[in-house]
Design a protein around this motif. Structure first.
Motif, mmCIF file in Angstrom:
data_model
loop_
_atom_site.group_PDB
_atom_site.id
_atom_site.type_symbol
_atom_site.label_atom_id
_atom_site.label_comp_id
_atom_site.label_asym_id
_atom_site.label_seq_id
_atom_site.Cartn_x
_atom_site.Cartn_y
_atom_site.Cartn_z
ATOM 1 N N MET A 156 0.848 -1.201 0.000
ATOM 2 C CA MET A 156 0.000 0.000 0.000
ATOM 3 C C MET A 156 0.880 1.247 0.000
ATOM 4 N N ILE A 157 0.571 2.197 -0.909
ATOM 5 C CA ILE A 157 1.355 3.429 -1.033
ATOM 6 C C ILE A 157 0.628 4.567 -0.322
ATOM 7 N N ARG A 158 1.338 5.253 0.563
ATOM 8 C CA ARG A 158 0.800 6.400 1.280
ATOM 9 C C ARG A 158 1.303 7.687 0.640
ATOM 10 N N LEU A 159 0.557 8.763 0.892
ATOM 11 C CA LEU A 159 0.890 10.070 0.324
ATOM 12 C C LEU A 159 1.401 10.985 1.423
ATOM 13 N N VAL A 160 2.544 11.649 1.153
ATOM 14 C CA VAL A 160 3.133 12.598 2.099
ATOM 15 C C VAL A 160 3.357 13.916 1.365
ATOM 16 N N PHE A 161 2.850 15.023 1.935
ATOM 17 C CA PHE A 161 3.013 16.333 1.308
ATOM 18 C C PHE A 161 4.476 16.786 1.404
ATOM 19 N N THR A 162 4.947 17.459 0.364
ATOM 20 C CA THR A 162 6.291 18.018 0.368
ATOM 21 C C THR A 162 6.238 19.493 0.784
ATOM 22 N N LYS A 163 7.405 20.082 1.002
ATOM 23 C CA LYS A 163 7.481 21.494 1.379
ATOM 24 C C LYS A 163 6.958 22.391 0.253
ATOM 25 N N ARG A 164 7.153 21.937 -0.975
ATOM 26 C CA ARG A 164 6.669 22.742 -2.117
ATOM 27 C C ARG A 164 5.154 22.885 -2.080
ATOM 28 N N PHE A 165 4.442 21.773 -1.806
ATOM 29 C CA PHE A 165 2.980 21.836 -1.762
ATOM 30 C C PHE A 165 2.505 22.668 -0.576
ATOM 31 N N ILE A 166 3.162 22.516 0.569
ATOM 32 C CA ILE A 166 2.785 23.307 1.747
ATOM 33 C C ILE A 166 3.008 24.798 1.484
ATOM 34 N N LEU A 167 4.073 25.112 0.734
ATOM 35 C CA LEU A 167 4.329 26.507 0.375
ATOM 36 C C LEU A 167 3.212 27.054 -0.513
ATOM 37 N N LEU A 168 2.738 26.242 -1.451
ATOM 38 C CA LEU A 168 1.625 26.677 -2.307
ATOM 39 C C LEU A 168 0.368 26.931 -1.495
ATOM 40 N N ILE A 169 0.081 26.063 -0.520
ATOM 41 C CA ILE A 169 -1.086 26.271 0.336
ATOM 42 C C ILE A 169 -0.904 27.540 1.166
ATOM 43 N N GLY A 170 0.345 27.792 1.623
ATOM 44 C CA GLY A 170 0.607 29.016 2.374
ATOM 45 C C GLY A 170 0.351 30.264 1.555
ATOM 46 N N ILE A 171 0.705 30.199 0.254
ATOM 47 C CA ILE A 171 0.414 31.340 -0.632
ATOM 48 C C ILE A 171 -1.092 31.563 -0.743
ATOM 49 N N GLY A 172 -1.854 30.464 -0.764
ATOM 50 C CA GLY A 172 -3.311 30.581 -0.810
ATOM 51 C C GLY A 172 -3.863 31.269 0.424
ATOM 52 N N ILE A 173 -3.285 30.988 1.581
ATOM 53 C CA ILE A 173 -3.727 31.652 2.811
ATOM 54 C C ILE A 173 -3.409 33.142 2.764
ATOM 55 N N LEU A 174 -2.246 33.491 2.176
ATOM 56 C CA LEU A 174 -1.912 34.914 2.018
ATOM 57 C C LEU A 174 -2.902 35.600 1.086
ATOM 58 N N ILE A 175 -3.321 34.888 0.029
ATOM 59 C CA ILE A 175 -4.318 35.460 -0.900
ATOM 60 C C ILE A 175 -5.635 35.708 -0.179
ATOM 61 N N LEU A 176 -6.017 34.743 0.682
ATOM 62 C CA LEU A 176 -7.257 34.923 1.448
ATOM 63 C C LEU A 176 -7.158 36.114 2.391
ATOM 64 N N SER A 177 -5.974 36.262 3.036
ATOM 65 C CA SER A 177 -5.790 37.403 3.948
ATOM 66 C C SER A 177 -5.836 38.723 3.194
ATOM 67 N N ALA A 178 -5.171 38.739 2.008
ATOM 68 C CA ALA A 178 -5.187 39.962 1.200
ATOM 69 C C ALA A 178 -6.601 40.277 0.714
ATOM 70 N N GLY A 179 -7.348 39.240 0.356
ATOM 71 C CA GLY A 179 -8.720 39.461 -0.106
ATOM 72 C C GLY A 179 -9.616 40.017 0.983
ATOM 73 N N TYR A 180 -9.331 39.693 2.233
ATOM 74 C CA TYR A 180 -10.149 40.199 3.338
ATOM 75 C C TYR A 180 -9.974 41.707 3.497
ATOM 76 N N PHE A 181 -8.732 42.163 3.315
ATOM 77 C CA PHE A 181 -8.463 43.595 3.484
ATOM 78 C C PHE A 181 -8.722 44.387 2.203
ATOM 79 N N LEU A 182 -8.582 43.766 1.036
ATOM 80 C CA LEU A 182 -8.732 44.484 -0.237
ATOM 81 C C LEU A 182 -10.045 44.177 -0.937
ATOM 82 N N ASN A 183 -10.928 43.481 -0.209
ATOM 83 C CA ASN A 183 -12.254 43.158 -0.745
ATOM 84 C C ASN A 183 -12.188 42.278 -1.988
ATOM 85 N N PHE A 184 -11.191 41.365 -2.029
ATOM 86 C CA PHE A 184 -11.143 40.383 -3.116
ATOM 87 C C PHE A 184 -12.268 39.375 -2.917
#
Length: 272
Positions: free
Chosen positions: A1-29
């Motif tokens: 059975m093969i398991r899936l483990v997230f890499t730092k690259r994917f976590i970084l992409l998710i972190g960018i998404g959180i920054l976009i959400l934060s920016a959208g809250y202040f800039l009405n995105f």
């Protein structure tokens, strides 16, 4: 059975998404941008998982000696063959028996070129004599887009036998090697001391023991002749080791019995 483990690259992409959400809250995105961004990220993750090769591209097996020396750093070797057409980053962790082994580097990692075989090495220090079974080998390898790592395990059980310190024998055997030149006749060796093994006859000189006089040879030569002896070379050597309860105590982290066995083994090798 093969398991899936997230890499730092994917976590970084998710972190960018959180920054976009934060920016959208202040800039009405629009919140929809955040949803679309994360949906794309997870879609890429799913694509990366399925386009990356399966674990069948690897051949993983143990290599090297199954004999280990007590209280010495020993190599444990794992051979990996990459059957794919591209270079892959891989991480491995071995199942080491609990309590009786100290591992310096638990996770071994590196790159394997395409169609190449590589030997990975880590070091353990056994602290008890006996037979110990090493279990499965856990393997992780990087996907093509490097968004995840696939993890699987290989059932590669192997019994390693921990003996008294054999490395000391090799070290001290070099010291004894000098004396073996005498046995080969390369040097004359004068052995001091009394012995009972007859070596030769010689003329009596002042100070020799009277009991060594050979009367038959003296009568033939008409002068005092004595027997000359040398120490015996062919003798049995017995090593007796106390295995009582006091020998179970430790001295500076080592069991007294193990130290006695190592010493007895070393002395037996030198005598032999």
């Amino acid at each position: 059975m093969i398991r899936l483990v997230f890499t730092k690259r994917f976590i970084l992409l998710i972190g960018i998404g959180i920054l976009i959400l934060s920016a959208g809250y202040f800039l009405n995105f629009s919140f929809i941008i955040f949803i679309l961004y994360n949906s794309v990220c997870f879609l890429l993750l799913i694509i990366d998982y399925f386009v990356s090769p399966s674990s069948e591209i690897f051949e993983v097996e143990r290599a090297g000696e199954d004999k280990l020396s007590l209280f010495e750093e020993e190599e444990i070797k794992i051979t990996v063959y990459n059957k794919s057409n591209y270079k892959i980053y891989i991480e491995m962790k071995d199942e080491i028996p609990d309590m009786h082994f100290e591992a310096k580097k638990e996770i071994i990692k590196g790159y394997i070129s395409q169609h190449d075989k590589k030997i990975f090495v880590y070091f353990v220090r056994p602290t008890k004599r006996g037979v110990f079974r090493f279990g499965n080998i856990h393997v992780r390898y990087e996907s093509k887009l490097k968004l995840c790592m696939k993890q699987f395990q290989v059932a590669s059980h192997m019994d390693y036998k921990v003996y008294p310190n054999l490395k000391n024998l090799k070290k001290y055997r070099l010291v004894v090697f000098y004396n073996r030149k005498y046995e080969a006749g390369q040097k004359a060796m004068k052995m001091q001391g009394k012995g009972n093994e007859f070596e030769s006859l010689r003329e009596y000189v002042s100070g020799d023991e009277y009991r060594k006089i050979n009367w038959n040879a003296t009568a033939r030569e008409n002068k005092p002749i004595i027997n000359q002896y040398e120490p015996e070379k062919n003798q049995h050597v017995y090593v007796l080791i106390d295995t009582g309860r006091p020998m179970s105590y430790t001295v500076r982290g080592f069991k007294k019995l193990d130290l006695a066995i190592n010493t007895g083994l070393l002395l037996s090798d030198i005598a032999n």
